[in-house]
Write a protein that holds these residues in place. Sequence first.
Motif, PDB file in Angstrom:
ATOM      1  N   ALA A 225       4.267  73.675 116.205  1.00  0.00           N
ATOM      2  CA  ALA A 225       4.709  74.421 117.527  1.00  0.00           C
ATOM      3  C   ALA A 225       3.196  74.207 118.390  1.00  0.00           C
ATOM      4  O   ALA A 225       2.714  73.303 117.870  1.00  0.00           O
ATOM      5  CB  ALA A 225       4.636  75.637 117.264  1.00  0.00           C
ATOM      6  N   ASP A 226       3.937  74.269 119.160  1.00  0.00           N
ATOM      7  CA  ASP A 226       2.920  74.237 120.518  1.00  0.00           C
ATOM      8  C   ASP A 226       1.612  74.712 120.518  1.00  0.00           C
ATOM      9  O   ASP A 226       0.423  74.766 121.117  1.00  0.00           O
ATOM     10  CB  ASP A 226       3.079  74.738 121.884  1.00  0.00           C
ATOM     11  CG  ASP A 226       4.459  73.872 122.459  1.00  0.00           C
ATOM     12  OD1 ASP A 226       4.271  73.242 122.892  1.00  0.00           O
ATOM     13  OD2 ASP A 226       6.074  74.796 122.264  1.00  0.00           O
ATOM     14  N   LYS A 311      14.666  77.155 116.673  1.00  0.00           N
ATOM     15  CA  LYS A 311      14.108  76.452 117.848  1.00  0.00           C
ATOM     16  C   LYS A 311      12.913  75.700 117.224  1.00  0.00           C
ATOM     17  O   LYS A 311      12.496  74.866 117.751  1.00  0.00           O
ATOM     18  CB  LYS A 311      13.689  77.910 119.079  1.00  0.00           C
ATOM     19  CG  LYS A 311      14.541  78.252 119.329  1.00  0.00           C
ATOM     20  CD  LYS A 311      14.332  79.988 120.628  1.00  0.00           C
ATOM     21  CE  LYS A 311      16.067  79.772 121.348  1.00  0.00           C
ATOM     22  NZ  LYS A 311      15.593  80.936 122.548  1.00  0.00           N
ATOM     23  N   VAL A 312      12.280  76.935 116.317  1.00  0.00           N
ATOM     24  CA  VAL A 312      11.007  76.005 115.969  1.00  0.00           C
ATOM     25  C   VAL A 312      11.009  74.837 115.145  1.00  0.00           C
ATOM     26  O   VAL A 312      10.714  73.634 114.902  1.00  0.00           O
ATOM     27  CB  VAL A 312       9.768  77.107 115.158  1.00  0.00           C
ATOM     28  CG1 VAL A 312       8.809  76.637 114.449  1.00  0.00           C
ATOM     29  CG2 VAL A 312       9.904  78.223 116.361  1.00  0.00           C
ATOM     30  N   ARG A 315      11.956  71.776 117.001  1.00  0.00           N
ATOM     31  CA  ARG A 315      10.786  71.811 118.004  1.00  0.00           C
ATOM     32  C   ARG A 315       9.601  70.900 116.794  1.00  0.00           C
ATOM     33  O   ARG A 315       8.942  70.127 117.630  1.00  0.00           O
ATOM     34  CB  ARG A 315      10.003  73.102 118.232  1.00  0.00           C
ATOM     35  CG  ARG A 315       8.656  72.365 119.586  1.00  0.00           C
ATOM     36  CD  ARG A 315       9.239  72.180 120.682  1.00  0.00           C
ATOM     37  NE  ARG A 315       8.533  72.275 121.844  1.00  0.00           N
ATOM     38  CZ  ARG A 315       7.815  70.897 122.723  1.00  0.00           C
ATOM     39  NH1 ARG A 315       8.902  69.897 122.708  1.00  0.00           N
ATOM     40  NH2 ARG A 315       7.190  70.615 123.477  1.00  0.00           N
ATOM     41  N   SER A 316       9.762  71.476 115.743  1.00  0.00           N
ATOM     42  CA  SER A 316       8.884  70.912 115.086  1.00  0.00           C
ATOM     43  C   SER A 316       9.290  69.170 114.468  1.00  0.00           C
ATOM     44  O   SER A 316       8.223  68.662 114.694  1.00  0.00           O
ATOM     45  CB  SER A 316       8.621  71.704 113.425  1.00  0.00           C
ATOM     46  OG  SER A 316       8.351  73.004 113.331  1.00  0.00           O
ATOM     47  N   GLU A 318      10.539  67.106 117.307  1.00  0.00           N
ATOM     48  CA  GLU A 318      10.451  66.687 117.971  1.00  0.00           C
ATOM     49  C   GLU A 318       8.793  66.924 118.557  1.00  0.00           C
ATOM     50  O   GLU A 318       8.516  65.733 119.378  1.00  0.00           O
ATOM     51  CB  GLU A 318      10.494  67.615 119.022  1.00  0.00           C
ATOM     52  CG  GLU A 318      12.313  67.756 119.260  1.00  0.00           C
ATOM     53  CD  GLU A 318      12.798  69.172 120.096  1.00  0.00           C
ATOM     54  OE1 GLU A 318      13.993  68.480 121.080  1.00  0.00           O
ATOM     55  OE2 GLU A 318      11.966  69.702 121.234  1.00  0.00           O
ATOM     56  N   LEU A 319       7.790  67.333 118.428  1.00  0.00           N
ATOM     57  CA  LEU A 319       6.067  67.329 117.777  1.00  0.00           C
ATOM     58  C   LEU A 319       5.844  66.634 116.951  1.00  0.00           C
ATOM     59  O   LEU A 319       5.172  65.741 117.788  1.00  0.00           O
ATOM     60  CB  LEU A 319       5.758  69.009 118.287  1.00  0.00           C
ATOM     61  CG  LEU A 319       6.036  70.149 119.097  1.00  0.00           C
ATOM     62  CD1 LEU A 319       5.450  71.616 119.057  1.00  0.00           C
ATOM     63  CD2 LEU A 319       6.022  69.752 120.573  1.00  0.00           C
TER      64      LEU A 319
END
Length: 327
Positions: A225-226, A311-312, A315-316, A318-319
């Motif tokens: 996560a961010d 969403k997380v 996003r995981s 992508e990150l």
Amino acid sequence: MALPLSILDLAHIGEGETAGESFAASVALAQRAEELGYLRIWYAEHHNMDSIASSATSVLIAHVAAHTRTIRLGSGGVMLPNHSPLTIAEQFGTLETLHPGRIDLGLGRAPGSDQNTMRALRRSPSSADSFPQDVLELQGYLTGETLIPGVHATPGKGTDVPLYILGSSLFGAQLAATLGLPYAFASHFAPGALEEAVALYRREFKPSAQLDKPYVIAALNVIAADTGEEAQEQFLASKRQRVTKFLGRGRTFTTEEADMILQSPAGQQIVQMAKYSAVGDPGEVKAYIDWFAGHAGADELIVAFSAPDRKVWMRSAELLAEAHGLG
């Protein structure tokens, strides 16, 4: 060069979701993973589990393959004791014929279900005893060198769909080494024998027509996560979900009840299942991934994105791709 990264998509049906929504999420993840540079995505065969939608594994692979172009897709795995080798050869021969050069066939020995479900599948506990022979029979159908005179897989014959042995114990490591096949260790939920199994596999490996040297795929959980705080919140939520999944027996728990159970001996076993988990911001996840690759002696890592929040979860992917230098 960075190790190849792949994804184990458990086709999780989230709280309030339908199986159809789970499949749509799997397609979206595969399309994004293809853009990001992941090598492959695997789906696992589970039965009689309300939270997992990948029971008809080959059908799900076909659906995702029809909505992607280049990423490899396969099973992680097909539980071969539940099926005849000929049927699996025909299914994956069909997939390979439709999507040439993109299909993997990972094979497991566990039934992937409880005893009542095994009975419903018309299988018996002894079915697993013939796993090594069944793997060889299946391989023969796919190479065209059938072990059953006069019986061929159509489609399947001559497709040479690559086989992978999945395992969480020394049995799978020894079999993969003996047959000269790649070995994938399920350390994302069964971490105990990872180092010993990989060492045995590399030590005993015999080259084969498919593979000239050992190839190890090691699995781990990832929540990126961010911020590290957001990732840790999702990690705790995933452990609470596991409490319900493995100990609920049809009931759900409040967060307070789940946290109390996590402190119990049974709960600590659930915590131990997630021993190998990269959780944090991109830098923290990258550092853990690098450490784990060396610890596992892996040639490739396959990650299960375990964040309950969709969403997380996305996003995981992508990150991690950005931090690892994919694409």
